[in-house]
Design an enzyme around this catalytic site. Sequence first.
Site, PDB file in Angstrom:
ATOM      1  N   SER A  16      -5.419  -0.711  -3.978  1.00 49.66           N
ATOM      2  CA  SER A  16      -3.965  -0.634  -3.859  1.00 49.66           C
ATOM      3  C   SER A  16      -3.365  -1.830  -3.124  1.00 49.66           C
ATOM      4  O   SER A  16      -2.295  -2.315  -3.507  1.00 49.66           O
ATOM      5  CB  SER A  16      -3.530   0.681  -3.204  1.00 49.66           C
ATOM      6  OG  SER A  16      -4.467   1.138  -2.297  1.00 49.66           O
ATOM      7  N   ARG A  38     -13.701  -5.568  -9.738  1.00 54.32           N
ATOM      8  CA  ARG A  38     -15.080  -5.313 -10.174  1.00 54.32           C
ATOM      9  C   ARG A  38     -15.173  -4.423 -11.401  1.00 54.32           C
ATOM     10  O   ARG A  38     -16.186  -4.411 -12.098  1.00 54.32           O
ATOM     11  CB  ARG A  38     -15.880  -4.696  -9.030  1.00 54.32           C
ATOM     12  CG  ARG A  38     -15.465  -3.282  -8.659  1.00 54.32           C
ATOM     13  CD  ARG A  38     -16.460  -2.650  -7.695  1.00 54.32           C
ATOM     14  NE  ARG A  38     -16.080  -1.257  -7.432  1.00 54.32           N
ATOM     15  CZ  ARG A  38     -16.932  -0.313  -7.086  1.00 54.32           C
ATOM     16  NH1 ARG A  38     -18.183  -0.583  -6.943  1.00 54.32           N
ATOM     17  NH2 ARG A  38     -16.507   0.926  -6.865  1.00 54.32           N
ATOM     18  N   TYR A  55      -4.784   2.038  -9.438  1.00 55.94           N
ATOM     19  CA  TYR A  55      -4.043   1.986  -8.163  1.00 55.94           C
ATOM     20  C   TYR A  55      -2.631   1.473  -8.438  1.00 55.94           C
ATOM     21  O   TYR A  55      -2.451   0.499  -9.171  1.00 55.94           O
ATOM     22  CB  TYR A  55      -4.729   1.029  -7.174  1.00 55.94           C
ATOM     23  CG  TYR A  55      -6.173   1.403  -6.883  1.00 55.94           C
ATOM     24  CD1 TYR A  55      -6.502   2.244  -5.817  1.00 55.94           C
ATOM     25  CD2 TYR A  55      -7.194   0.920  -7.696  1.00 55.94           C
ATOM     26  CE1 TYR A  55      -7.822   2.590  -5.563  1.00 55.94           C
ATOM     27  CE2 TYR A  55      -8.525   1.258  -7.448  1.00 55.94           C
ATOM     28  CZ  TYR A  55      -8.826   2.090  -6.384  1.00 55.94           C
ATOM     29  OH  TYR A  55     -10.137   2.431  -6.144  1.00 55.94           O
ATOM     30  N   PHE A  90     -17.328  -3.712   1.715  1.00 57.76           N
ATOM     31  CA  PHE A  90     -17.788  -4.235   0.420  1.00 57.76           C
ATOM     32  C   PHE A  90     -17.579  -5.743   0.285  1.00 57.76           C
ATOM     33  O   PHE A  90     -17.759  -6.289  -0.798  1.00 57.76           O
ATOM     34  CB  PHE A  90     -17.087  -3.499  -0.727  1.00 57.76           C
ATOM     35  CG  PHE A  90     -17.062  -2.010  -0.542  1.00 57.76           C
ATOM     36  CD1 PHE A  90     -18.240  -1.324  -0.242  1.00 57.76           C
ATOM     37  CD2 PHE A  90     -15.881  -1.293  -0.644  1.00 57.76           C
ATOM     38  CE1 PHE A  90     -18.222   0.064  -0.041  1.00 57.76           C
ATOM     39  CE2 PHE A  90     -15.854   0.087  -0.447  1.00 57.76           C
ATOM     40  CZ  PHE A  90     -17.027   0.760  -0.146  1.00 57.76           C
ATOM     41  N   GLY A 143       0.503  -6.329   9.831  1.00 53.26           N
ATOM     42  CA  GLY A 143       1.842  -5.744   9.943  1.00 53.26           C
ATOM     43  C   GLY A 143       1.884  -4.363   9.339  1.00 53.26           C
ATOM     44  O   GLY A 143       0.999  -3.977   8.572  1.00 53.26           O
ATOM     45  N   LYS A 198      -6.240   0.275  15.064  1.00 54.97           N
ATOM     46  CA  LYS A 198      -5.215   1.279  14.700  1.00 54.97           C
ATOM     47  C   LYS A 198      -5.752   2.252  13.640  1.00 54.97           C
ATOM     48  O   LYS A 198      -5.311   3.394  13.558  1.00 54.97           O
ATOM     49  CB  LYS A 198      -3.906   0.594  14.286  1.00 54.97           C
ATOM     50  CG  LYS A 198      -3.945  -0.248  13.012  1.00 54.97           C
ATOM     51  CD  LYS A 198      -3.671   0.545  11.774  1.00 54.97           C
ATOM     52  CE  LYS A 198      -3.914  -0.279  10.525  1.00 54.97           C
ATOM     53  NZ  LYS A 198      -3.932   0.516   9.295  1.00 54.97           N
ATOM     54  N   ARG A 262      -4.166   6.310   4.627  1.00 53.18           N
ATOM     55  CA  ARG A 262      -5.495   6.762   4.197  1.00 53.18           C
ATOM     56  C   ARG A 262      -6.312   7.283   5.379  1.00 53.18           C
ATOM     57  O   ARG A 262      -6.981   8.301   5.299  1.00 53.18           O
ATOM     58  CB  ARG A 262      -6.291   5.587   3.595  1.00 53.18           C
ATOM     59  CG  ARG A 262      -5.970   5.271   2.170  1.00 53.18           C
ATOM     60  CD  ARG A 262      -6.036   3.773   1.952  1.00 53.18           C
ATOM     61  NE  ARG A 262      -4.737   3.244   2.314  1.00 53.18           N
ATOM     62  CZ  ARG A 262      -3.741   3.084   1.449  1.00 53.18           C
ATOM     63  NH1 ARG A 262      -3.936   3.316   0.189  1.00 53.18           N
ATOM     64  NH2 ARG A 262      -2.577   2.648   1.833  1.00 53.18           N
ATOM     65  N   ASN A 263      -6.245   6.541   6.504  1.00 53.93           N
ATOM     66  CA  ASN A 263      -7.058   6.918   7.662  1.00 53.93           C
ATOM     67  C   ASN A 263      -6.604   8.254   8.234  1.00 53.93           C
ATOM     68  O   ASN A 263      -7.400   9.087   8.615  1.00 53.93           O
ATOM     69  CB  ASN A 263      -7.002   5.807   8.711  1.00 53.93           C
ATOM     70  CG  ASN A 263      -7.807   4.606   8.254  1.00 53.93           C
ATOM     71  OD1 ASN A 263      -9.031   4.639   8.253  1.00 53.93           O
ATOM     72  ND2 ASN A 263      -7.124   3.548   7.812  1.00 53.93           N
ATOM     73  N   GLU A 288     -10.808   2.670   6.165  1.00 52.04           N
ATOM     74  CA  GLU A 288     -11.517   1.616   6.911  1.00 52.04           C
ATOM     75  C   GLU A 288     -11.982   2.105   8.278  1.00 52.04           C
ATOM     76  O   GLU A 288     -12.995   1.672   8.805  1.00 52.04           O
ATOM     77  CB  GLU A 288     -10.583   0.416   7.128  1.00 52.04           C
ATOM     78  CG  GLU A 288     -10.451  -0.527   5.949  1.00 52.04           C
ATOM     79  CD  GLU A 288     -11.652  -1.467   5.813  1.00 52.04           C
ATOM     80  OE1 GLU A 288     -12.686  -1.226   6.430  1.00 52.04           O
ATOM     81  OE2 GLU A 288     -11.527  -2.435   5.040  1.00 52.04           O
TER      82      GLU A 288
END
Length: 335
Positions: A16, A38, A55, A90, A143, A198, A262-263, A288
Amino acid sequence: MSFLNHTKIAVIGGGSWATALIKILCEQHHVQIRWWLRNQKDIDHIRKFNHNPSYLSDVVLSPKKVKVFEKTTDAVKGADYIILAVPAAFIQESLQHLSAKHLQGKRIVSAIKGMVPGQNALVTDWAADAFGIEMKDTCVIAGPCHAEEVALEKQSYLTIASTECPAAEDFAALMTCRYVTANALDDLYGVEYAAVMKNIVALACGITHGLGYGDNFQAVLVSNAMQEIGSLVTALDPRERNLSSSAYLGDLLVTAYSQFSRNRLFGNMIGRGYSVKAAQLEMKMIAEGYYATRSIQELNKTYHVNLPITNAVYSILYEEQAPAAVMNELKKLLK
Ligand SMILES: NC(=O)c1ccc[n+]([C@@H]2O[C@H](COP(=O)([O-])OP(=O)(O)OC[C@H]3O[C@@H](n4cnc5c(N)ncnc54)[C@H](OP(=O)(O)O)[C@@H]3O)[C@@H](O)[C@H]2O)c1
Ligand SMILES: O=P(O)(O)OC[C@H](O)CO
């Protein structure tokens, strides 16, 4: 049309953020994008329909500006800049066919907010080491900015950080458009480490939210987290910096509170009782912070900074400690 005077930018990654960055770059008249991803099915689809099916599929990409490549060695040919936009876990695999000679004379821009697992290295340090890139030719995109909001053309701010501002300023100009303002900053390490941290905090926010904690607690968690980030960043790279600016605090806030994080989502699933494996399978995208938690924990064995939030997340994700019990203990350490 001649493309001789165009700035050529290779983008490595098909997720994304890569897609959102390409959308921003497509707003420039004089840019040519050389995109490596990929997944062959996605490549074929983009060539045919000019959008990424996996995405941000609503984003239409100009075929005049975007060329898709199967091989990284072809994508980087003739590029002035190379943007790295795969999750840090990756990056080694993604760049395995490139050597120093392929990247000679090019500027490397990391859009990655993570560390290279195993090496516990920032992506810029790893790339400098692996490909002999000088730090003056490196910068990061940071940012508070979610790909999903770029797709919707919501007003966003980016920080382009480098050890030297001229390189960052050139690139910031390329990343500025109607809905994005990009500013240059000369704090490469501070910005990169804060962006890694973060993500760990967002996991903690998600976990506590999943456990049923409310906004009152979250505000305390985030303010304590800012102190934790400040302590670590200062220990790793002591210098003056304004941690309340958007590249640091802003990025923490958007991750901690946004529906698109996502996190936070990953943490939320853990708080609601998912195992790490189940949460990874359920979430198509990559958090991540999962990898960063281990890297920071290992790195901190050298620095011994007090990192209660990181320690709590580590014990939940890597030591199978019960989230409720861990957060109950963390609660006692916050002020
Ligand atoms: N998304 C954002 O809003 C945002 C904003 C700022 C920074 N970032 C940073 O941008 C970086 C990329 O994140 P993203 O959000 O674009 O990721 P993402 O949307 O979750 O996409 C994941 C990407 O990783 C690839 N991938 C998954 N497993 C892989 C494997 N085993 N080997 C190689 N590639 C694999 C996926 O390829 P397939 O589709 O082929 O599986 C896909 O291209 C991260 O460091 C993130 O922190 C993201
Ligand atoms: O909020 P996340 O976890 O999706 O991370 C995305 C970006 O880093 C936000 O700036």
